[in-house]
Design a protein around this motif. Structure first.
Motif, PDB file in Angstrom:
ATOM      1  N   ALA A  37      95.262  -0.629 -65.518  1.00  0.00           N
ATOM      2  CA  ALA A  37      96.223   0.318 -64.951  1.00  0.00           C
ATOM      3  C   ALA A  37      97.573  -0.341 -64.779  1.00  0.00           C
ATOM      4  CB  ALA A  37      95.713   0.825 -63.600  1.00  0.00           C
ATOM      5  N   GLY A  38      98.623   0.413 -65.103  1.00  0.00           N
ATOM      6  CA  GLY A  38      99.968  -0.043 -64.798  1.00  0.00           C
ATOM      7  C   GLY A  38     100.186  -0.037 -63.294  1.00  0.00           C
ATOM      8  N   PHE A  39     101.394  -0.379 -62.873  1.00  0.00           N
ATOM      9  CA  PHE A  39     101.641  -0.530 -61.439  1.00  0.00           C
ATOM     10  C   PHE A  39     103.127  -0.309 -61.156  1.00  0.00           C
ATOM     11  CE2 PHE A  39     101.425  -4.568 -63.711  1.00  0.00           C
ATOM     12  CZ  PHE A  39     102.668  -5.138 -63.459  1.00  0.00           C
ATOM     13  N   TRP A  40     103.414  -0.034 -59.894  1.00  0.00           N
ATOM     14  CA  TRP A  40     104.789   0.091 -59.424  1.00  0.00           C
ATOM     15  C   TRP A  40     105.277  -1.285 -58.975  1.00  0.00           C
ATOM     16  CZ3 TRP A  40     107.129   4.379 -60.700  1.00  0.00           C
ATOM     17  CH2 TRP A  40     106.394   5.563 -60.816  1.00  0.00           C
ATOM     18  N   SER A  41     106.382  -1.739 -59.538  1.00  0.00           N
ATOM     19  CA  SER A  41     106.987  -3.018 -59.168  1.00  0.00           C
ATOM     20  C   SER A  41     108.121  -2.790 -58.177  1.00  0.00           C
ATOM     21  CB  SER A  41     107.535  -3.727 -60.410  1.00  0.00           C
ATOM     22  OG  SER A  41     106.496  -4.307 -61.173  1.00  0.00           O
ATOM     23  N   VAL A  42     108.051  -3.467 -57.034  1.00  0.00           N
ATOM     24  CA  VAL A  42     109.050  -3.314 -55.974  1.00  0.00           C
ATOM     25  C   VAL A  42     109.809  -4.631 -55.836  1.00  0.00           C
ATOM     26  CG1 VAL A  42     109.429  -2.695 -53.557  1.00  0.00           C
ATOM     27  CG2 VAL A  42     107.510  -1.703 -54.805  1.00  0.00           C
ATOM     28  N   THR A  43     111.135  -4.576 -55.880  1.00  0.00           N
ATOM     29  CA  THR A  43     111.934  -5.799 -55.928  1.00  0.00           C
ATOM     30  C   THR A  43     112.980  -5.917 -54.826  1.00  0.00           C
ATOM     31  OG1 THR A  43     113.286  -4.661 -57.584  1.00  0.00           O
ATOM     32  CG2 THR A  43     111.671  -6.254 -58.393  1.00  0.00           C
ATOM     33  N   ARG A  44     113.348  -4.827 -54.160  1.00  0.00           N
ATOM     34  CA  ARG A  44     114.370  -4.931 -53.116  1.00  0.00           C
ATOM     35  C   ARG A  44     113.753  -5.371 -51.791  1.00  0.00           C
ATOM     36  NH1 ARG A  44     118.193   0.426 -54.176  1.00  0.00           N
ATOM     37  NH2 ARG A  44     119.071  -0.273 -56.190  1.00  0.00           N
ATOM     38  N   TYR A  45     114.486  -6.178 -51.072  1.00  0.00           N
ATOM     39  CA  TYR A  45     114.024  -6.752 -49.804  1.00  0.00           C
ATOM     40  C   TYR A  45     113.587  -5.668 -48.813  1.00  0.00           C
ATOM     41  CZ  TYR A  45     114.372  -9.511 -45.448  1.00  0.00           C
ATOM     42  OH  TYR A  45     114.126 -10.127 -44.239  1.00  0.00           O
ATOM     43  N   GLU A  46     114.425  -4.689 -48.577  1.00  0.00           N
ATOM     44  CA  GLU A  46     114.102  -3.668 -47.577  1.00  0.00           C
ATOM     45  C   GLU A  46     112.918  -2.813 -48.005  1.00  0.00           C
ATOM     46  OE1 GLU A  46     115.092  -3.406 -44.585  1.00  0.00           O
ATOM     47  OE2 GLU A  46     116.674  -4.930 -44.642  1.00  0.00           O
ATOM     48  N   ASP A  47     112.780  -2.546 -49.297  1.00  0.00           N
ATOM     49  CA  ASP A  47     111.631  -1.770 -49.770  1.00  0.00           C
ATOM     50  C   ASP A  47     110.329  -2.536 -49.561  1.00  0.00           C
ATOM     51  OD1 ASP A  47     113.244   0.328 -50.533  1.00  0.00           O
ATOM     52  OD2 ASP A  47     113.355  -0.270 -52.640  1.00  0.00           O
ATOM     53  N   ILE A  48     110.365  -3.832 -49.805  1.00  0.00           N
ATOM     54  CA  ILE A  48     109.156  -4.638 -49.609  1.00  0.00           C
ATOM     55  C   ILE A  48     108.784  -4.663 -48.127  1.00  0.00           C
ATOM     56  CG2 ILE A  48     108.338  -7.040 -49.617  1.00  0.00           C
ATOM     57  CD1 ILE A  48     109.456  -7.300 -52.425  1.00  0.00           C
ATOM     58  N   LYS A  49     109.753  -4.799 -47.247  1.00  0.00           N
ATOM     59  CA  LYS A  49     109.460  -4.746 -45.815  1.00  0.00           C
ATOM     60  C   LYS A  49     108.857  -3.399 -45.435  1.00  0.00           C
ATOM     61  CE  LYS A  49     112.255  -6.226 -42.707  1.00  0.00           C
ATOM     62  NZ  LYS A  49     113.491  -6.448 -41.906  1.00  0.00           N
ATOM     63  N   THR A  50     109.369  -2.327 -46.007  1.00  0.00           N
ATOM     64  CA  THR A  50     108.844  -0.990 -45.713  1.00  0.00           C
ATOM     65  C   THR A  50     107.368  -0.893 -46.081  1.00  0.00           C
ATOM     66  OG1 THR A  50     110.988   0.091 -46.009  1.00  0.00           O
ATOM     67  CG2 THR A  50     109.032   1.461 -46.308  1.00  0.00           C
TER      68      THR A  50
ATOM     69  N   PRO B  38     109.857 -13.212 -55.040  1.00  0.00           N
ATOM     70  CA  PRO B  38     111.039 -13.939 -55.524  1.00  0.00           C
ATOM     71  C   PRO B  38     112.260 -13.027 -55.690  1.00  0.00           C
ATOM     72  CG  PRO B  38     109.101 -14.522 -56.821  1.00  0.00           C
ATOM     73  CD  PRO B  38     108.715 -13.349 -55.971  1.00  0.00           C
ATOM     74  N   ALA B  39     112.016 -11.778 -56.074  1.00  0.00           N
ATOM     75  CA  ALA B  39     113.123 -10.827 -56.218  1.00  0.00           C
ATOM     76  C   ALA B  39     113.711 -10.470 -54.862  1.00  0.00           C
ATOM     77  CB  ALA B  39     112.644  -9.574 -56.941  1.00  0.00           C
ATOM     78  N   ALA B  40     112.866 -10.203 -53.883  1.00  0.00           N
ATOM     79  CA  ALA B  40     113.342  -9.853 -52.542  1.00  0.00           C
ATOM     80  C   ALA B  40     114.093 -11.011 -51.899  1.00  0.00           C
ATOM     81  CB  ALA B  40     112.166  -9.440 -51.665  1.00  0.00           C
ATOM     82  N   ASN B  41     113.621 -12.219 -52.131  1.00  0.00           N
ATOM     83  CA  ASN B  41     114.240 -13.392 -51.506  1.00  0.00           C
ATOM     84  C   ASN B  41     115.587 -13.768 -52.131  1.00  0.00           C
ATOM     85  OD1 ASN B  41     112.382 -13.850 -49.493  1.00  0.00           O
ATOM     86  ND2 ASN B  41     111.065 -15.135 -50.766  1.00  0.00           N
ATOM     87  N   ARG B  42     115.941 -13.089 -53.227  1.00  0.00           N
ATOM     88  CA  ARG B  42     117.280 -13.285 -53.800  1.00  0.00           C
ATOM     89  C   ARG B  42     118.029 -11.953 -53.899  1.00  0.00           C
ATOM     90  NH1 ARG B  42     117.597 -18.529 -57.717  1.00  0.00           N
ATOM     91  NH2 ARG B  42     115.892 -19.717 -56.777  1.00  0.00           N
ATOM     92  N   ASP B  43     117.698 -11.062 -52.997  1.00  0.00           N
ATOM     93  CA  ASP B  43     118.386  -9.777 -52.930  1.00  0.00           C
ATOM     94  C   ASP B  43     119.745  -9.989 -52.272  1.00  0.00           C
ATOM     95  OD1 ASP B  43     119.325  -7.211 -52.412  1.00  0.00           O
ATOM     96  OD2 ASP B  43     117.349  -6.429 -51.864  1.00  0.00           O
ATOM     97  N   PRO B  44     120.842  -9.771 -53.006  1.00  0.00           N
ATOM     98  CA  PRO B  44     122.165 -10.042 -52.422  1.00  0.00           C
ATOM     99  C   PRO B  44     122.539  -9.112 -51.280  1.00  0.00           C
ATOM    100  CG  PRO B  44     122.387  -8.973 -54.570  1.00  0.00           C
ATOM    101  CD  PRO B  44     120.934  -9.307 -54.402  1.00  0.00           C
ATOM    102  N   ASP B  45     121.841  -7.987 -51.140  1.00  0.00           N
ATOM    103  CA  ASP B  45     122.100  -7.107 -50.009  1.00  0.00           C
ATOM    104  C   ASP B  45     121.615  -7.721 -48.699  1.00  0.00           C
ATOM    105  OD1 ASP B  45     123.293  -5.237 -51.599  1.00  0.00           O
ATOM    106  OD2 ASP B  45     121.499  -3.974 -51.798  1.00  0.00           O
ATOM    107  N   THR B  46     120.739  -8.709 -48.797  1.00  0.00           N
ATOM    108  CA  THR B  46     120.227  -9.399 -47.615  1.00  0.00           C
ATOM    109  C   THR B  46     120.731 -10.835 -47.534  1.00  0.00           C
ATOM    110  OG1 THR B  46     118.223  -8.039 -47.617  1.00  0.00           O
ATOM    111  CG2 THR B  46     118.139 -10.102 -46.376  1.00  0.00           C
ATOM    112  N   PHE B  47     120.780 -11.525 -48.666  1.00  0.00           N
ATOM    113  CA  PHE B  47     121.170 -12.934 -48.706  1.00  0.00           C
ATOM    114  C   PHE B  47     122.438 -13.095 -49.552  1.00  0.00           C
ATOM    115  CE2 PHE B  47     116.503 -12.762 -48.356  1.00  0.00           C
ATOM    116  CZ  PHE B  47     116.338 -13.426 -47.145  1.00  0.00           C
ATOM    117  N   ALA B  48     123.542 -13.424 -48.899  1.00  0.00           N
ATOM    118  CA  ALA B  48     124.795 -13.640 -49.619  1.00  0.00           C
ATOM    119  C   ALA B  48     124.659 -14.826 -50.567  1.00  0.00           C
ATOM    120  CB  ALA B  48     125.926 -13.887 -48.628  1.00  0.00           C
ATOM    121  N   ASN B  49     125.238 -14.718 -51.762  1.00  0.00           N
ATOM    122  CA  ASN B  49     125.131 -15.794 -52.768  1.00  0.00           C
ATOM    123  C   ASN B  49     123.686 -16.300 -52.859  1.00  0.00           C
ATOM    124  OD1 ASN B  49     127.967 -15.846 -53.356  1.00  0.00           O
ATOM    125  ND2 ASN B  49     128.269 -16.954 -51.424  1.00  0.00           N
TER     126      ASN B  49
END
Length: 458
Positions: free
Chosen positions: A65-78, A356-367
């Motif tokens: 089965a395929g899957f939904w990939s979630v990459t934004r920090y706030e979405d993962i927290k949700t 790894p995607a969430a931990n480099r989300d620029p909306d949460t972590f500058a640079n």
């Protein structure tokens, strides 16, 4: 207590989502394929996903089965906080659950499902509370004294074999296994067996998902793998039975005597519980240790700051874990039709959280691609997860990192990665299987006074 393995959702062929995809499905990296991960995290691909497809339908091969990939920090927290909607138990944390007819070795696959990390409430918290004494600050402080002595021993070994060594084989794979064996109460005579078993289990993900590259290199792997897995479970049953009859002050005793709804844990949960501790604690700490050496080499100005201000080491450890993200993903399974960031998700569809995607989300972590010891929110990363399933062993992991780098930088302030490394084919963890380092700096020989000491020691 009901076994997760008895009711878990098996994979089925599903190339398209039940509800229409709102975001495009990007190509360029096969997230499901272990062999795609041998160059490290696909940060550019994750950037594209965050910007244009934050909840993206990802295809697997034709049988899964395929899957939904979630990459934004706030979405993962949700997702992590909505454990009543996004279940750990329904489909486990594993990206794929093969049909039961393919569950081999017979005990290994159920053990991967029957453990605390795959439980929903209330069972998850009930089990967590009974094991917490081995993760609280008082126990961590006591354990740190033994870890310090082990670090000194490992650094002595590296010094004797330097000036250029494999940091993984001589240090980062040794320290976490020592720490875990101390916590669990594994007898000294049994520890070499644990190391051997872990080596074969680390290759299991590749063997089950994409076996042919591994079999090409190691045609004998299945025979040895099945032999060592059987040996490992025989050991676990014997030790757990002994801890119930002859309890000690160790984590293995706490696991063996855990009770759920007033009854002892069945053997399947005992198997899964002690193996989870070994897996979770070994992979994450080992790869964080190796990854931090890389970062100190890539960002020399930050290394200089830590050398000048050792009190920055706790902050450095968090910032390094954010950038390394040793756990690459966890899976949740929707218990009902729901919605995330405008995307409808059907009941029983898989949701994969890419840390790894969430931990480099620029909306949460500058640079976010900078290793920055001045980062104000350095400890807001999700490398340990978030919500009720946040890693129980995070204090143990941080203690090891801080102890190790305090001593490493005192002894080898110029230690540097040479650029040579190998990364294991694994979708679950960023598995650094070798990392070559120069103890005294790139191109530098061992100082003469150290060389004399080392020769005398030999």
């Amino acid at each position: 207590m009901q076994l997760v393995s008895d009711v878990i959702l098996e994979d089925r062929a599903q190339l398209a989502p039940t509800h229409e995809a709102v975001y495009p499905s990007l190509s360029g990296f096969e997230l499901w394929d272990p062999n795609a991960w041998t160059s490290g995290h696909p940060h550019e691909f994750f950037r594209q996903m965050r910007e244009t497809a934050p909840v993206m339908w990802s295809k697997a091969d034709a049988k899964r089965a395929g899957f939904w990939s979630v990459t934004r920090y706030e979405d993962i927290k949700t997702v992590e906080l909505a454990s009543d909607v996004f279940s750990s138990e329904r489909g486990s944390i594993n990206m794929f659950v093969m049909p039961r007819r393919e569950w081999k070795p017979k005990k290994l696959i159920p053990a991967a499902f029957n453990s605390i990390i795959n439980l929903d409430q209330p069972h998850h918290m009930e089990m967590r509370i009974q094991q917490k004494d081995y993760f609280i600050p008082r126990f961590v402080a006591e354990l740190s004294q033994r870890v310090e002595a082990k670090v000194d021993q490992l650094l002595d070994d590296m010094e004797r074999q330097g000036p250029v060594v494999d940091f993984v084989s001589l240090f980062s794979q040794e320290l976490p296994l020592f720490t875990l064996c101390e916590m669990l109460g594994v007898d000294e005579v049994d520890r070499p067996k644990i190391i051997k078993w872990m080596h074969y289990l680390e290759l299991a993900n590749q063997y089950f998902v994409s076996p042919w590259p591994l079999l090409t290199r190691r045609p004998w792997f299945p025979l040895k793998f099945f032999h060592y897995v059987n040996q490992m479970f025989d050991y676990g049953e014997r030790v757990m039975a002994d801890r119930r009859e002859n309890p000690r002050q160790d984590l293995m005793t706490a696991i063996a005597n855990t009770r759920m709804a007033g009854k002892p844990l069945p053997q399947e949960y005992l198997d899964g519980s002690w193996l989870l501790i070994i897996f979770a604690g070994n992979d994450t700490t080992r790869n964080s240790l190796s990854g931090t050496i890389r970062l100190l080499t890539q960002f020399p100005e930050q290394r200089a700051r830590v050398l000048a201000e050792p009190d920055l080491i706790p902050r450095m450890s968090h910032e390094a874990i954010r950038m390394i993200s040793p756990v690459q993903h966890m899976r949740r399974t929707a218990l009902e039709d729901t919605e995330l960031n405008g995307q409808r998700i059907a009941k029983d569809e898989k949701v994969i959280l890419w840390y790894p995607a969430a931990n480099r989300d620029p909306d949460t972590f500058a640079n976010p691609d900078m290793f920055d010891l001045d980062r104000e929110n350095f400890d807001r990363h999700v490398a340990f997860g978030h919500g009720p399933h946040k890693c129980l062993g995070q204090k143990i992991a941080l203690m090891q990192l801080q102890t190790a780098f305090r001593k490493i930088l005192e002894r080898f302030p110029d230690i540097a990665w040479t650029g040579k490394q190998s990364i294991a084919p694994n979708t679950l963890v960023h598995g650094v299987s070798s990392l070559e380092v120069a103890l005294y700096g790139l191109g530098k020989a061992r100082p003469s006074q150290v060389a004399v000491k080392a020769v005398a020691a030999e």
